[in-house]
Scaffold this motif. Structure first.
Motif, PDB file in Angstrom:
ATOM      1  N   THR A 187       0.827  -1.204   0.000  1.00 40.68           N
ATOM      2  CA  THR A 187       0.000   0.000   0.000  1.00 40.68           C
ATOM      3  C   THR A 187       0.862   1.255   0.000  1.00 40.68           C
ATOM      4  OG1 THR A 187      -1.757  -1.158   1.190  1.00 40.68           O
ATOM      5  CG2 THR A 187      -1.783   1.247   1.269  1.00 40.68           C
ATOM      6  N   GLU A 216      -9.357   6.117  -4.819  1.00 36.61           N
ATOM      7  CA  GLU A 216      -8.887   5.029  -3.965  1.00 36.61           C
ATOM      8  C   GLU A 216      -9.373   5.183  -2.536  1.00 36.61           C
ATOM      9  OE1 GLU A 216      -4.766   2.692  -2.750  1.00 36.61           O
ATOM     10  OE2 GLU A 216      -4.662   4.643  -3.725  1.00 36.61           O
ATOM     11  N   TYR A 231     -12.253   3.042   0.011  1.00 37.20           N
ATOM     12  CA  TYR A 231     -11.599   2.432   1.171  1.00 37.20           C
ATOM     13  C   TYR A 231     -12.402   2.712   2.436  1.00 37.20           C
ATOM     14  CZ  TYR A 231      -7.967   1.287   4.600  1.00 37.20           C
ATOM     15  OH  TYR A 231      -7.272   0.759   5.661  1.00 37.20           O
ATOM     16  N   LYS A 235     -15.033  -0.120   3.984  1.00 39.16           N
ATOM     17  CA  LYS A 235     -14.611  -0.577   5.301  1.00 39.16           C
ATOM     18  C   LYS A 235     -15.719  -0.371   6.326  1.00 39.16           C
ATOM     19  CE  LYS A 235     -10.648  -0.363   8.431  1.00 39.16           C
ATOM     20  NZ  LYS A 235      -9.334   0.275   8.711  1.00 39.16           N
ATOM     21  N   GLY A 283      -8.899   0.182  -3.644  1.00 34.55           N
ATOM     22  CA  GLY A 283      -9.297   0.797  -2.384  1.00 34.55           C
ATOM     23  C   GLY A 283     -10.411   0.035  -1.694  1.00 34.55           C
ATOM     24  N   ARG A 296      -8.889  -3.097  -0.179  1.00 32.11           N
ATOM     25  CA  ARG A 296      -7.951  -2.869   0.924  1.00 32.11           C
ATOM     26  C   ARG A 296      -8.678  -2.589   2.242  1.00 32.11           C
ATOM     27  NH1 ARG A 296      -4.536  -5.546   0.482  1.00 32.11           N
ATOM     28  NH2 ARG A 296      -3.571  -4.590   2.306  1.00 32.11           N
ATOM     29  N   GLY A 297      -9.818  -1.910   2.184  1.00 37.66           N
ATOM     30  CA  GLY A 297     -10.542  -1.584   3.413  1.00 37.66           C
ATOM     31  C   GLY A 297     -10.914  -2.815   4.219  1.00 37.66           C
TER      32      GLY A 297
END
Length: 436
Positions: free
Chosen positions: A15, A43, A47, A51, A103, A106-107
């Motif tokens: 990241t 992004e 995220y 999340k 993004g 990744r969250g």
């Protein structure tokens, strides 16, 4: 514990490398700062949003599986960017879409790794403060080494090589999760936490998404200490974003310095933060949290604003950033321990998802607020006001009665999902955490 920390290290490094390589890639290929900003927003917005919404899913499916899927999707989307650009088939719309996928993946992936920390600590018989301290070391190392590696790779081989390194890191993270973490680790919460609850456990496993989401919201609303953490860290994250995205660069230009001084301060702060996290991992479980936490926040936050406002010599600035970085190393271990102690294991996903997302909500606005304030009032008044706001936020928060609970951790029972109710008195990047 070692396998989980290794997975976090390589994923976070990927990241951090992409945080250097991707903006430079967009800027050099399009020549447009505006498009670079659009891609950065593409992004971060997914995220934070995904999340926030992923908590019930992580609790139901299990964090180990979500972590693996998040790394695989991130590697695939970032690899597609590299491939399409090599084939000259990457318009801006496709780039924005793929970056948004990264993004969005990744969250939940980061959330899943975070909530496996208490189970990993139990398996390794490690004190919780030490485990969160080691997590802080991992984050700080990635924060220090990732940008350096990304910058060097971009300078030597170009931004596409930096993106390729990110792809490799994401793929390696997924392999570590699949091979190094025990298969029994990170099962879905109802299956792991409530087998003895009989019919109640079965009903908990059949709950719908929005009921699970509501349970997380209700639990967080009924925890005054966690709510206070979210509000305080949300404000300081906004101020940190304004500082790092705008104010420090305006200061460098107006004071006759260049980006090298900015990089020097950041590198020194990152390196000393690693040292602070190591000390926290070793001794934090023996220290009184409340004084350590608020003294660390005062040293890590307002001092950076004030030392730039008075235009101190470079050696003095480096010293202030070094001390502040060391102090910051103590923050996320304490924030993480608060959350892991106060939130039942089977609610960690949905509660931490909301907590982190609320604490990060101001980050996309920090640069906008900082830029507008400098245009309206000038750099020095904004730096002084930012330092004062930082100090007041942390100091006044510490006077609230719920913070007395900080040194009296409450262990939550793991077996049965509690009926949502108000409770009288009860995270950080980090994780609610400070921003990395």
């Amino acid at each position: 514990m070692a396998g989980l920390l290794a997975a976090m290290t390589v994923s976070l490094t990927g990241t951090r490398v992409s945080a250097i390589a991707l903006p430079w890639f967009v800027l050099t290929t399009t020549g447009s700062p505006a498009q670079t900003g659009v891609v950065a927003f593409a992004e971060m917005a997914p995220y934070v949003l995904v999340k926030a919404l992923a908590g019930p899913l992580v609790d139901r499916v299990g964090p180990r599986r979500i972590s693996w899927v998040g790394d695989v999707v991130s590697a695939t989307a970032a690899g597609t960017v590299v491939l399409l650009h090599a084939l000259d088939l990457l318009p801006l719309g496709a780039l924005v879409t793929l970056v948004a996928v990264v993004g969005a993946a990744r969250g939940p992936g980061d959330l899943a790794k975070e909530i496996m920390i208490p189970e990993a600590a139990e398996r390794g018989r490690v004190p919780l403060e030490r485990a969160t301290g080691l997590m802080g070391v991992t984050e700080r190392l990635a924060q220090t080494a990732g940008p350096a590696a990304g910058g060097a790779m971009v300078a030597l081989l170009g931004p596409l090589a930096g993106l390729a390194i990110s792809v490799t890191c994401f793929a390696l993270g997924s392999m570590i999760v699949a091979w190094a973490l025990p298969r029994g680790m990170g099962h879905s919460a109802p299956a792991q936490e409530a087998p003895e609850a009989g019919q109640k456990g079965q009903e908990a496993g059949q709950e719908g998404y929005w009921r699970r989401f509501g349970q997380g919201f209700t639990f967080l609303r009924g925890e005054p200490l966690l709510l206070s953490v979210v509000v305080m860290v949300g404000i300081t994250n906004l101020l940190d974003a304004a500082f790092s995205q705008v104010l420090v660069f305006v200061w460098a230009r107006e004071s006759g310095h260049d980006a090298a001084v900015v990089g020097l301060n950041s590198s020194v702060a990152g390196a000393t933060a690693v040292g602070g996290s190591l000390v926290a991992a070793a001794v934090a479980h023996r220290m009184r949290r409340r004084p350590v936490f608020f003294v660390a926040f005062l040293l890590a936050g307002p001092t950076r604003f004030l030392v730039l406002a008075v235009d101190a010599p470079v050696w003095a600035m480096v010293t202030v950033f070094a001390v502040g970085g060391f102090a910051a190393g103590f923050l996320n271990p304490i924030l993480g321990a608060i959350s892991y102690e106060r939130v039942p294991r089977h609610l960690l996903g949905r509660v931490n998802a909301l907590r982190d997302s609320l604490a990060w909500a101001g980050i996309p606005l920090g640069g906008l607020v900082g830029g507008a304030a400098v245009v309206a009032a000038g750099l020095t008044p904004v730096l002084l006001a930012g330092g004062a706001a930082y100090a007041l936020t942390t100091s006044l928060t510490g006077l609230r009665p719920e913070w007395r609970q900080l040194d009296r951790p409450r262990r939550t029972g793991p077996s049965v999902v509690p009926a949502p109710r108000e409770r009288a008195g009860t995270t950080d990047g980090g994780r609610a955490e400070r921003s990395p």
